[in-house]
Design a protein around this motif. Sequence first.
Motif, PDB file in Angstrom:
ATOM      1  N   PHE A 195       0.933  -1.609  -0.324  1.00 26.13           N
ATOM      2  CA  PHE A 195       0.231  -0.051  -0.134  1.00 26.13           C
ATOM      3  C   PHE A 195       0.996   1.460   0.271  1.00 26.13           C
ATOM      4  CE2 PHE A 195      -2.801  -3.077   2.445  1.00 26.13           C
ATOM      5  CZ  PHE A 195      -3.790  -3.431   1.509  1.00 26.13           C
ATOM      6  N   THR A 196       0.431   2.393  -0.352  1.00 25.02           N
ATOM      7  CA  THR A 196       0.594   3.524  -0.498  1.00 25.02           C
ATOM      8  C   THR A 196       1.475   3.951   1.037  1.00 25.02           C
ATOM      9  OG1 THR A 196      -0.845   5.030   0.107  1.00 25.02           O
ATOM     10  CG2 THR A 196      -0.177   4.367  -2.414  1.00 25.02           C
ATOM     11  N   PRO A 197       2.512   4.627   1.847  1.00 23.22           N
ATOM     12  CA  PRO A 197       2.419   4.850   2.901  1.00 23.22           C
ATOM     13  C   PRO A 197       1.395   5.918   2.996  1.00 23.22           C
ATOM     14  CG  PRO A 197       4.334   5.457   1.218  1.00 23.22           C
ATOM     15  CD  PRO A 197       3.253   4.779   0.367  1.00 23.22           C
ATOM     16  N   ARG A 198       0.836   6.887   2.606  1.00 19.77           N
ATOM     17  CA  ARG A 198      -0.383   7.827   3.258  1.00 19.77           C
ATOM     18  C   ARG A 198      -1.400   6.648   3.428  1.00 19.77           C
ATOM     19  NH1 ARG A 198      -2.182  12.650  -1.131  1.00 19.77           N
ATOM     20  NH2 ARG A 198      -0.003  12.932  -0.291  1.00 19.77           N
ATOM     21  N   PHE A 199      -2.135   5.158   2.305  1.00 14.13           N
ATOM     22  CA  PHE A 199      -2.633   4.961   3.110  1.00 14.13           C
ATOM     23  C   PHE A 199      -2.519   3.724   4.264  1.00 14.13           C
ATOM     24  CE2 PHE A 199      -4.886   1.129   2.991  1.00 14.13           C
ATOM     25  CZ  PHE A 199      -5.916   1.092   2.471  1.00 14.13           C
ATOM     26  N   VAL A 200      -1.345   3.649   4.448  1.00 13.57           N
ATOM     27  CA  VAL A 200      -0.821   2.607   5.675  1.00 13.57           C
ATOM     28  C   VAL A 200      -1.465   3.653   6.594  1.00 13.57           C
ATOM     29  CG1 VAL A 200       1.005   1.903   6.711  1.00 13.57           C
ATOM     30  CG2 VAL A 200       0.675   1.114   4.405  1.00 13.57           C
ATOM     31  N   GLN A 201       0.101   4.948   6.572  1.00 12.48           N
ATOM     32  CA  GLN A 201      -0.535   6.214   8.193  1.00 12.48           C
ATOM     33  C   GLN A 201      -1.438   6.328   8.601  1.00 12.48           C
ATOM     34  OE1 GLN A 201       2.142   9.597   7.651  1.00 12.48           O
ATOM     35  NE2 GLN A 201       3.243   9.281   5.994  1.00 12.48           N
ATOM     36  N   ARG A 202      -2.737   6.531   7.356  1.00 10.36           N
ATOM     37  CA  ARG A 202      -4.047   6.708   7.740  1.00 10.36           C
ATOM     38  C   ARG A 202      -4.479   5.178   8.156  1.00 10.36           C
ATOM     39  NH1 ARG A 202      -5.389   7.848   3.598  1.00 10.36           N
ATOM     40  NH2 ARG A 202      -6.830   6.247   2.680  1.00 10.36           N
ATOM     41  N   SER A 203      -4.449   4.479   7.832  1.00  7.87           N
ATOM     42  CA  SER A 203      -5.399   3.092   8.121  1.00  7.87           C
ATOM     43  C   SER A 203      -4.862   2.359   9.608  1.00  7.87           C
ATOM     44  CB  SER A 203      -5.715   1.954   7.466  1.00  7.87           C
ATOM     45  OG  SER A 203      -3.765   1.318   6.424  1.00  7.87           O
ATOM     46  N   ARG A 204      -3.380   2.603   9.695  1.00  9.12           N
ATOM     47  CA  ARG A 204      -3.138   1.889  10.810  1.00  9.12           C
ATOM     48  C   ARG A 204      -2.663   2.784  12.046  1.00  9.12           C
ATOM     49  NH1 ARG A 204      -3.975  -0.886   6.601  1.00  9.12           N
ATOM     50  NH2 ARG A 204      -2.803  -3.371   6.344  1.00  9.12           N
ATOM     51  N   GLY A 205      -3.234   4.277  11.722  1.00  5.19           N
ATOM     52  CA  GLY A 205      -3.140   4.604  12.960  1.00  5.19           C
ATOM     53  C   GLY A 205      -2.331   5.438  13.108  1.00  5.19           C
ATOM     54  N   TRP A 206      -1.085   5.725  12.712  1.00  3.23           N
ATOM     55  CA  TRP A 206      -0.114   6.706  13.060  1.00  3.23           C
ATOM     56  C   TRP A 206       0.698   7.686  12.060  1.00  3.23           C
ATOM     57  CZ3 TRP A 206       2.787   3.419  16.147  1.00  3.23           C
ATOM     58  CH2 TRP A 206       2.341   2.114  16.156  1.00  3.23           C
ATOM     59  N   SER A 207       0.778   8.893  13.259  1.00  2.00           N
ATOM     60  CA  SER A 207       0.976  10.086  12.127  1.00  2.00           C
ATOM     61  C   SER A 207       2.258  10.431  11.870  1.00  2.00           C
ATOM     62  CB  SER A 207       1.197  11.453  13.634  1.00  2.00           C
ATOM     63  OG  SER A 207       1.648  10.803  14.523  1.00  2.00           O
ATOM     64  N   ALA A 208       1.897  11.534  10.900  1.00  2.00           N
ATOM     65  CA  ALA A 208       3.683  12.164  10.036  1.00  2.00           C
ATOM     66  C   ALA A 208       4.666  11.785  11.414  1.00  2.00           C
ATOM     67  CB  ALA A 208       2.844  13.392   9.315  1.00  2.00           C
ATOM     68  N   GLU A 209       4.509  12.691  12.445  1.00  4.90           N
ATOM     69  CA  GLU A 209       5.839  12.217  13.153  1.00  4.90           C
ATOM     70  C   GLU A 209       6.148  10.511  13.169  1.00  4.90           C
ATOM     71  OE1 GLU A 209       3.430  16.459  13.318  1.00  4.90           O
ATOM     72  OE2 GLU A 209       2.605  13.964  13.567  1.00  4.90           O
ATOM     73  N   ASP A 210       5.240   9.753  13.664  1.00  9.96           N
ATOM     74  CA  ASP A 210       5.384   9.185  13.909  1.00  9.96           C
ATOM     75  C   ASP A 210       6.045   7.862  12.979  1.00  9.96           C
ATOM     76  OD1 ASP A 210       3.907   8.536  16.673  1.00  9.96           O
ATOM     77  OD2 ASP A 210       2.062   7.994  15.483  1.00  9.96           O
ATOM     78  N   TRP A 211       5.867   8.491  11.635  1.00  8.14           N
ATOM     79  CA  TRP A 211       6.333   7.341  10.477  1.00  8.14           C
ATOM     80  C   TRP A 211       7.764   8.474  10.225  1.00  8.14           C
ATOM     81  CZ3 TRP A 211       3.832   4.123   7.379  1.00  8.14           C
ATOM     82  CH2 TRP A 211       4.272   3.683   5.705  1.00  8.14           C
ATOM     83  N   ALA A 212       7.752   9.886  10.543  1.00  2.81           N
ATOM     84  CA  ALA A 212       9.789  10.308  10.388  1.00  2.81           C
ATOM     85  C   ALA A 212      10.294  10.035  11.341  1.00  2.81           C
ATOM     86  CB  ALA A 212       9.382  11.663  10.728  1.00  2.81           C
ATOM     87  N   ALA A 213       9.528   9.427  12.612  1.00  6.13           N
ATOM     88  CA  ALA A 213      10.380   9.220  13.809  1.00  6.13           C
ATOM     89  C   ALA A 213      11.143   7.304  13.204  1.00  6.13           C
ATOM     90  CB  ALA A 213       9.817   8.966  15.136  1.00  6.13           C
TER      91      ALA A 213
END
Length: 289
Positions: A195-213
Amino acid sequence: MTVTALEPRAGRRCHNALNPLHSVVYFAPEYDDTFSALGLERAAMAYFAGRAAPLGAVTAGAVTATFYNFNHAIIAPVVPRAWDLASPAAVLDARLRVTDAVLTRLLGADVLASADLAEAADLALRASEACTRQARPLYAANADLPVPERPHLALWHAATLLREHRGDGHLTALVASGLDGVEALVTHTATGKSFTPRFVQRSRGWSAEDWAAAQDRLRDRGLLDAEGELTERGVELRREVEAITDRLDRAPYEHLGAEGVERLTALAGLLAQRVFAAGGFPAQHFGKA
């Protein structure tokens, strides 16, 4: 009699052909509609309840542990509250009704009644006979459920067993690799095969800050470069994860045998193609975009 050896990735290819027949149900509009009518909230609650129901009225912690790459923060507000709105037994009954409706719509009545589909169900069920329960909670819980009588539902049930068996083993591989839930998602989406990062972040509940960390932690390990692409070490780690997953998931396909695996892969692949062609999966959610 000549016995053909099972190729190392034959099980993975068979899983990849079968898995869409399992997972398409979660993308269908019938899914949220049915669970909403049951009293559950759409989206997160419906998804977690539907997939976790075989485990019984479990806690949020149990769902987080078995689902691995979902943020506990989006699970805790809906589990175990979901079980106050609909019992696991009611959810399981609704799940089969949803599956029936979705596969009927996407495949059509003629395909559902075909000999090829019945053969695929028989082969997948035969493969699942060699799955093991130890350290595989989602598989083991689904394995305690009765096999539906209708072939397309039996196929979905078998595909679910094989998917959760592989998935449980995959989590073992991720733990051994030192990848936490969000790091596993970052490295997987970086391959471009998910899946795209955008879809995964939203559907799995991770914020942009979580992803960047998580990206920063992976860079510190030399697994990700400055542009967010996998380094050679990162590519190798993902290969190791998949190789371990293949090894832990080999038994069902060895049990079915090389010819049976080849036949099941072909049959499931044709069915999956029909599912994709009928719009079962939103294309915009796949790739690196």
